[in-house]
Design an enzyme around this catalytic site. Structure first.
Site, short mmCIF file in Angstrom:
data_model
loop_
_atom_site.label_atom_id
_atom_site.label_comp_id
_atom_site.label_asym_id
_atom_site.label_seq_id
_atom_site.Cartn_x
_atom_site.Cartn_y
_atom_site.Cartn_z
N LYS A 233 1.99 0.82 4.27
CA LYS A 233 1.35 1.74 3.33
C LYS A 233 1.56 1.30 1.88
CE LYS A 233 1.69 6.50 1.65
NZ LYS A 233 2.40 7.80 1.78
N ASP A 252 -2.05 7.78 5.04
CA ASP A 252 -1.00 8.79 4.96
C ASP A 252 -1.48 10.01 5.75
OD1 ASP A 252 -2.90 10.03 3.41
OD2 ASP A 252 -1.67 10.21 1.62
#
Length: 320
Positions: A233, A252
Protein backbone atom coordinates in the site's frame (compact mmCIF):
# COMPACT_ATOMS: atom_id res chain seq x y z
CA UNK A 1 16.48 23.52 14.32
CA UNK A 2 15.03 25.16 11.24
CA UNK A 3 17.41 27.65 9.66
CA UNK A 4 16.91 30.30 7.07
CA UNK A 5 18.49 30.21 3.66
CA UNK A 6 21.14 32.85 3.02
CA UNK A 7 18.87 35.09 0.96
CA UNK A 8 16.46 37.38 2.86
CA UNK A 9 12.91 36.13 3.28
CA UNK A 10 10.14 38.70 3.21
CA UNK A 11 6.39 38.70 2.76
CA UNK A 12 6.61 41.13 -0.15
CA UNK A 13 4.70 40.14 -3.28
CA UNK A 14 6.84 41.12 -6.27
CA UNK A 15 4.36 40.41 -9.02
CA UNK A 16 0.75 39.77 -9.90
CA UNK A 17 -0.55 36.22 -9.45
CA UNK A 18 0.28 33.80 -12.25
CA UNK A 19 -2.71 32.26 -14.02
CA UNK A 20 -2.41 28.53 -14.69
CA UNK A 21 -4.86 27.57 -17.50
CA UNK A 22 -5.21 23.95 -16.45
CA UNK A 23 -8.97 23.68 -16.00
CA UNK A 24 -10.92 23.36 -12.80
CA UNK A 25 -8.91 22.02 -9.86
CA UNK A 26 -10.64 21.21 -6.57
CA UNK A 27 -7.91 22.32 -4.18
CA UNK A 28 -9.41 20.82 -1.04
CA UNK A 29 -9.84 17.39 -2.62
CA UNK A 30 -6.46 17.45 -4.36
CA UNK A 31 -4.16 19.10 -1.81
CA UNK A 32 -5.84 18.19 1.48
CA UNK A 33 -7.39 14.79 0.77
CA UNK A 34 -4.59 12.38 1.63
CA UNK A 35 -2.10 12.71 -1.22
CA UNK A 36 0.08 15.47 0.25
CA UNK A 37 0.43 16.70 3.82
CA UNK A 38 1.98 20.17 3.81
CA UNK A 39 -0.77 22.35 2.35
CA UNK A 40 -2.81 24.66 4.56
CA UNK A 41 -6.01 26.64 3.94
CA UNK A 42 -5.20 30.28 3.28
CA UNK A 43 -6.92 33.55 2.44
CA UNK A 44 -6.76 35.53 -0.76
CA UNK A 45 -7.91 39.13 -0.18
CA UNK A 46 -8.78 39.44 -3.88
CA UNK A 47 -10.96 36.33 -4.11
CA UNK A 48 -13.56 34.42 -2.15
CA UNK A 49 -12.56 31.17 -3.83
CA UNK A 50 -10.73 28.39 -1.92
CA UNK A 51 -7.04 29.15 -1.37
CA UNK A 52 -4.21 26.91 -0.14
CA UNK A 53 -0.66 27.78 0.88
CA UNK A 54 2.25 25.38 0.66
CA UNK A 55 5.82 24.74 -0.43
CA UNK A 56 6.75 23.18 -3.76
CA UNK A 57 10.48 22.56 -3.87
CA UNK A 58 11.83 25.71 -2.24
CA UNK A 59 9.04 28.02 -3.37
CA UNK A 60 6.24 29.21 -1.09
CA UNK A 61 3.03 29.76 -2.97
CA UNK A 62 -0.64 30.50 -2.42
CA UNK A 63 -2.95 28.87 -4.96
CA UNK A 64 -6.52 30.05 -5.50
CA UNK A 65 -9.26 28.45 -7.58
CA UNK A 66 -10.25 30.54 -10.61
CA UNK A 67 -12.37 30.15 -13.75
CA UNK A 68 -10.85 27.33 -15.85
CA UNK A 69 -7.61 27.30 -13.87
CA UNK A 70 -5.75 28.55 -10.84
CA UNK A 71 -4.12 31.74 -9.63
CA UNK A 72 -0.68 31.16 -8.09
CA UNK A 73 0.90 33.90 -5.98
CA UNK A 74 4.50 33.60 -4.74
CA UNK A 75 4.70 34.59 -1.06
CA UNK A 76 8.41 34.10 -0.46
CA UNK A 77 9.66 37.50 -1.61
CA UNK A 78 10.77 36.13 -4.99
CA UNK A 79 9.34 36.73 -8.45
CA UNK A 80 7.29 34.24 -10.43
CA UNK A 81 10.15 32.83 -12.52
CA UNK A 82 9.62 29.11 -13.11
CA UNK A 83 6.56 29.01 -10.88
CA UNK A 84 4.01 28.19 -13.59
CA UNK A 85 6.07 25.28 -14.89
CA UNK A 86 6.79 23.74 -11.48
CA UNK A 87 3.18 24.05 -10.29
CA UNK A 88 1.68 22.73 -13.52
CA UNK A 89 3.98 19.72 -13.26
CA UNK A 90 3.20 19.26 -9.56
CA UNK A 91 -0.53 19.32 -10.27
CA UNK A 92 -0.33 16.37 -12.62
CA UNK A 93 -0.40 17.97 -16.05
CA UNK A 94 0.97 14.77 -17.63
CA UNK A 95 -2.10 12.73 -16.72
CA UNK A 96 -4.49 11.57 -19.43
CA UNK A 97 -7.52 13.18 -17.79
CA UNK A 98 -9.53 13.50 -20.98
CA UNK A 99 -8.96 9.89 -21.95
CA UNK A 100 -9.91 8.82 -18.44
CA UNK A 101 -13.10 10.86 -18.48
CA UNK A 102 -14.20 9.51 -21.84
CA UNK A 103 -13.38 5.91 -21.03
CA UNK A 104 -15.25 5.82 -17.71
CA UNK A 105 -18.06 8.33 -18.27
CA UNK A 106 -20.65 5.55 -18.03
CA UNK A 107 -18.95 3.56 -15.29
CA UNK A 108 -21.44 3.13 -12.38
CA UNK A 109 -18.90 4.18 -9.77
CA UNK A 110 -16.54 6.49 -11.64
CA UNK A 111 -19.07 8.21 -13.92
CA UNK A 112 -20.91 10.02 -11.10
CA UNK A 113 -17.60 10.71 -9.35
CA UNK A 114 -16.16 12.28 -12.49
CA UNK A 115 -19.21 14.52 -12.85
CA UNK A 116 -19.42 15.43 -9.17
CA UNK A 117 -15.71 15.75 -8.38
CA UNK A 118 -14.31 16.83 -11.73
CA UNK A 119 -11.57 18.95 -10.17
CA UNK A 120 -9.72 16.11 -8.46
CA UNK A 121 -6.14 15.60 -9.68
CA UNK A 122 -3.35 13.13 -8.92
CA UNK A 123 -0.26 15.03 -7.79
CA UNK A 124 3.35 14.60 -8.97
CA UNK A 125 5.28 15.25 -5.77
CA UNK A 126 8.91 15.13 -4.75
CA UNK A 127 9.64 11.39 -4.36
CA UNK A 128 11.61 11.68 -1.12
CA UNK A 129 9.02 13.76 0.72
CA UNK A 130 6.30 11.46 -0.62
CA UNK A 131 8.11 8.31 0.58
CA UNK A 132 8.71 9.82 4.02
CA UNK A 133 5.09 10.95 4.31
CA UNK A 134 3.59 7.58 3.48
CA UNK A 135 5.89 5.68 5.80
CA UNK A 136 4.43 8.05 8.40
CA UNK A 137 0.92 7.05 7.27
CA UNK A 138 1.08 3.55 8.76
CA UNK A 139 -1.88 3.08 11.17
CA UNK A 140 -2.47 6.83 11.15
CA UNK A 141 -4.87 9.43 9.77
CA UNK A 142 -4.57 12.61 7.73
CA UNK A 143 -4.46 15.13 10.64
CA UNK A 144 -1.82 13.11 12.45
CA UNK A 145 0.27 12.58 9.32
CA UNK A 146 0.15 16.32 8.64
CA UNK A 147 1.27 16.97 12.21
CA UNK A 148 4.13 14.44 12.01
CA UNK A 149 5.42 15.48 8.60
CA UNK A 150 5.03 19.17 9.41
CA UNK A 151 6.93 18.83 12.70
CA UNK A 152 9.86 17.12 11.00
CA UNK A 153 9.98 19.73 8.24
CA UNK A 154 9.79 22.64 10.66
CA UNK A 155 12.57 21.22 12.85
CA UNK A 156 14.98 20.04 10.15
CA UNK A 157 14.10 21.94 6.98
CA UNK A 158 15.11 25.40 5.80
CA UNK A 159 12.84 28.40 6.16
CA UNK A 160 12.00 29.65 2.67
CA UNK A 161 9.20 32.08 3.56
CA UNK A 162 7.86 34.19 6.42
CA UNK A 163 5.17 31.81 7.67
CA UNK A 164 5.58 29.07 10.29
CA UNK A 165 4.96 26.30 7.70
CA UNK A 166 7.14 27.90 5.00
CA UNK A 167 9.97 25.38 5.16
CA UNK A 168 11.60 23.11 2.63
CA UNK A 169 11.39 19.41 3.32
CA UNK A 170 14.63 18.13 4.91
CA UNK A 171 17.01 16.09 2.78
CA UNK A 172 17.51 12.43 3.76
CA UNK A 173 20.92 13.31 5.20
CA UNK A 174 19.20 15.57 7.73
CA UNK A 175 16.97 12.68 8.81
CA UNK A 176 19.89 10.29 9.27
CA UNK A 177 21.77 12.96 11.21
CA UNK A 178 18.83 13.57 13.52
CA UNK A 179 18.34 9.86 14.23
CA UNK A 180 15.53 7.64 15.42
CA UNK A 181 15.18 9.00 18.93
CA UNK A 182 14.81 12.55 17.67
CA UNK A 183 11.99 11.46 15.37
CA UNK A 184 10.34 9.62 18.24
CA UNK A 185 10.53 12.81 20.30
CA UNK A 186 8.43 14.51 17.60
CA UNK A 187 5.69 11.92 18.01
CA UNK A 188 6.45 9.59 15.11
CA UNK A 189 6.53 6.52 17.36
CA UNK A 190 7.39 3.15 15.82
CA UNK A 191 7.55 4.72 12.34
CA UNK A 192 10.89 6.30 13.28
CA UNK A 193 12.64 2.91 13.06
CA UNK A 194 11.61 2.70 9.39
CA UNK A 195 12.21 6.32 8.43
CA UNK A 196 15.91 6.40 9.32
CA UNK A 197 16.86 3.30 7.26
CA UNK A 198 14.85 4.66 4.34
CA UNK A 199 16.71 7.97 4.59
CA UNK A 200 20.02 6.11 4.74
CA UNK A 201 19.16 4.13 1.61
CA UNK A 202 18.29 7.28 -0.31
CA UNK A 203 21.20 9.35 1.03
CA UNK A 204 23.74 6.65 0.19
CA UNK A 205 22.44 6.19 -3.34
CA UNK A 206 21.39 2.61 -2.64
CA UNK A 207 17.98 3.70 -3.89
CA UNK A 208 17.86 6.41 -6.58
CA UNK A 209 14.27 7.54 -6.22
CA UNK A 210 14.18 9.80 -9.26
CA UNK A 211 15.49 6.97 -11.44
CA UNK A 212 12.44 4.92 -10.49
CA UNK A 213 10.35 7.30 -12.59
CA UNK A 214 11.88 5.64 -15.64
CA UNK A 215 11.74 2.07 -14.29
CA UNK A 216 8.88 -0.32 -15.11
CA UNK A 217 6.15 -0.46 -12.49
CA UNK A 218 6.99 -3.97 -11.15
CA UNK A 219 10.68 -3.09 -10.78
CA UNK A 220 10.00 0.22 -9.02
CA UNK A 221 7.49 -1.45 -6.71
CA UNK A 222 9.95 -4.19 -5.78
CA UNK A 223 12.61 -1.60 -4.95
CA UNK A 224 10.28 0.28 -2.62
CA UNK A 225 8.89 -2.80 -0.87
CA UNK A 226 12.47 -3.83 -0.17
CA UNK A 227 12.61 -1.02 2.40
CA UNK A 228 11.69 -1.74 6.00
CA UNK A 229 8.21 -0.47 6.76
CA UNK A 230 7.17 -0.17 3.11
CA UNK A 231 4.45 -2.62 2.16
CA UNK A 232 2.39 -2.78 -1.00
CA UNK A 233 0.00 0.00 0.00
CA UNK A 234 2.72 2.50 0.92
CA UNK A 235 4.70 1.61 -2.21
CA UNK A 236 1.68 2.17 -4.43
CA UNK A 237 1.03 5.56 -2.82
CA UNK A 238 4.58 6.67 -3.61
CA UNK A 239 4.41 5.22 -7.12
CA UNK A 240 1.11 6.96 -7.90
CA UNK A 241 1.79 10.33 -6.28
CA UNK A 242 5.44 10.90 -7.19
CA UNK A 243 6.96 8.29 -9.50
CA UNK A 244 4.89 8.52 -12.69
CA UNK A 245 3.19 5.14 -12.37
CA UNK A 246 -0.40 5.71 -13.57
CA UNK A 247 -1.05 1.95 -13.34
CA UNK A 248 -0.52 2.01 -9.57
CA UNK A 249 -3.60 1.17 -7.49
CA UNK A 250 -3.77 1.71 -3.72
CA UNK A 251 -5.99 -0.58 -1.68
CA UNK A 252 -7.41 0.30 1.74
CA UNK A 253 -10.74 -0.40 3.43
CA UNK A 254 -12.54 2.31 1.42
CA UNK A 255 -11.29 0.90 -1.87
CA UNK A 256 -12.03 -2.71 -0.94
CA UNK A 257 -15.60 -1.70 -0.08
CA UNK A 258 -15.99 0.12 -3.40
CA UNK A 259 -14.54 -2.72 -5.46
CA UNK A 260 -16.93 -5.19 -3.85
CA UNK A 261 -19.94 -2.92 -4.23
CA UNK A 262 -19.42 -1.67 -7.77
CA UNK A 263 -17.29 -4.26 -9.51
CA UNK A 264 -18.13 -7.57 -7.87
CA UNK A 265 -14.70 -8.23 -6.44
CA UNK A 266 -15.11 -11.22 -4.07
CA UNK A 267 -15.97 -10.39 -0.47
CA UNK A 268 -12.94 -12.26 0.83
CA UNK A 269 -10.51 -10.84 -1.73
CA UNK A 270 -7.16 -9.83 -0.24
CA UNK A 271 -5.71 -6.34 -0.86
CA UNK A 272 -3.06 -7.94 -3.09
CA UNK A 273 -5.71 -9.67 -5.22
CA UNK A 274 -7.83 -6.51 -5.37
CA UNK A 275 -4.89 -4.36 -6.48
CA UNK A 276 -3.95 -6.85 -9.19
CA UNK A 277 -7.56 -7.01 -10.41
CA UNK A 278 -7.83 -3.22 -10.50
CA UNK A 279 -4.57 -2.72 -12.37
CA UNK A 280 -5.79 -5.17 -14.99
CA UNK A 281 -9.25 -3.57 -15.19
CA UNK A 282 -8.31 0.12 -15.15
CA UNK A 283 -4.92 -0.16 -16.87
CA UNK A 284 -3.08 3.10 -17.45
CA UNK A 285 -5.88 4.99 -15.66
CA UNK A 286 -5.66 2.95 -12.44
CA UNK A 287 -4.21 5.72 -10.25
CA UNK A 288 -6.85 8.21 -11.39
CA UNK A 289 -9.64 5.66 -10.95
CA UNK A 290 -8.31 4.90 -7.51
CA UNK A 291 -8.45 8.50 -6.33
CA UNK A 292 -11.93 9.20 -7.70
CA UNK A 293 -13.20 5.96 -6.17
CA UNK A 294 -11.51 6.72 -2.84
CA UNK A 295 -12.83 10.27 -2.74
CA UNK A 296 -16.40 9.22 -3.46
CA UNK A 297 -16.38 6.37 -0.96
CA UNK A 298 -14.73 8.36 1.82
CA UNK A 299 -17.14 11.30 1.52
CA UNK A 300 -20.16 9.00 1.38
CA UNK A 301 -19.02 7.18 4.50
CA UNK A 302 -18.40 10.46 6.35
CA UNK A 303 -21.86 11.74 5.44
CA UNK A 304 -23.48 8.48 6.56
CA UNK A 305 -21.57 8.48 9.85
CA UNK A 306 -21.56 12.16 10.77
CA UNK A 307 -24.06 13.99 8.55
CA UNK A 308 -24.12 17.76 8.79
CA UNK A 309 -21.63 19.61 6.59
CA UNK A 310 -20.36 16.31 5.19
CA UNK A 311 -23.64 15.90 3.29
CA UNK A 312 -22.77 18.95 1.19
CA UNK A 313 -19.93 17.21 -0.65
CA UNK A 314 -21.60 13.84 -1.11
CA UNK A 315 -23.02 12.79 -4.47
CA UNK A 316 -26.82 12.70 -4.83
CA UNK A 317 -26.44 9.10 -6.03
CA UNK A 318 -25.07 8.18 -2.63
CA UNK A 319 -28.31 9.07 -0.90
CA UNK A 320 -27.32 12.04 1.24
Amino acid sequence: MTTREDRPVTDTVLSEPVFLPIGYVDLQATLDGGQAFRWWPGQNPDSSQPTYRGVVGRRVVEITEADDGLLARPTDGRDESGLAHSLTDYLGSRQDLEGFRKRFADDPCLGPALRGYSGLRVLRQDPWECLFSFICSSTSNIPRIKSNVGAVAEKLGYMVGPGPHDVSFPEPEAITGAGEQFLRSLGLGFRAKYLVPAAEAVASGEIALNDLREAPYPEARNVLTGLLGVGEKVADCVLAFSLDKPESFIVDRHILRALRKWYGVPEKASPTYAAHWARDHFGEHAALANQYMFHRERLARRAASWGGVHNERTLPEDGC
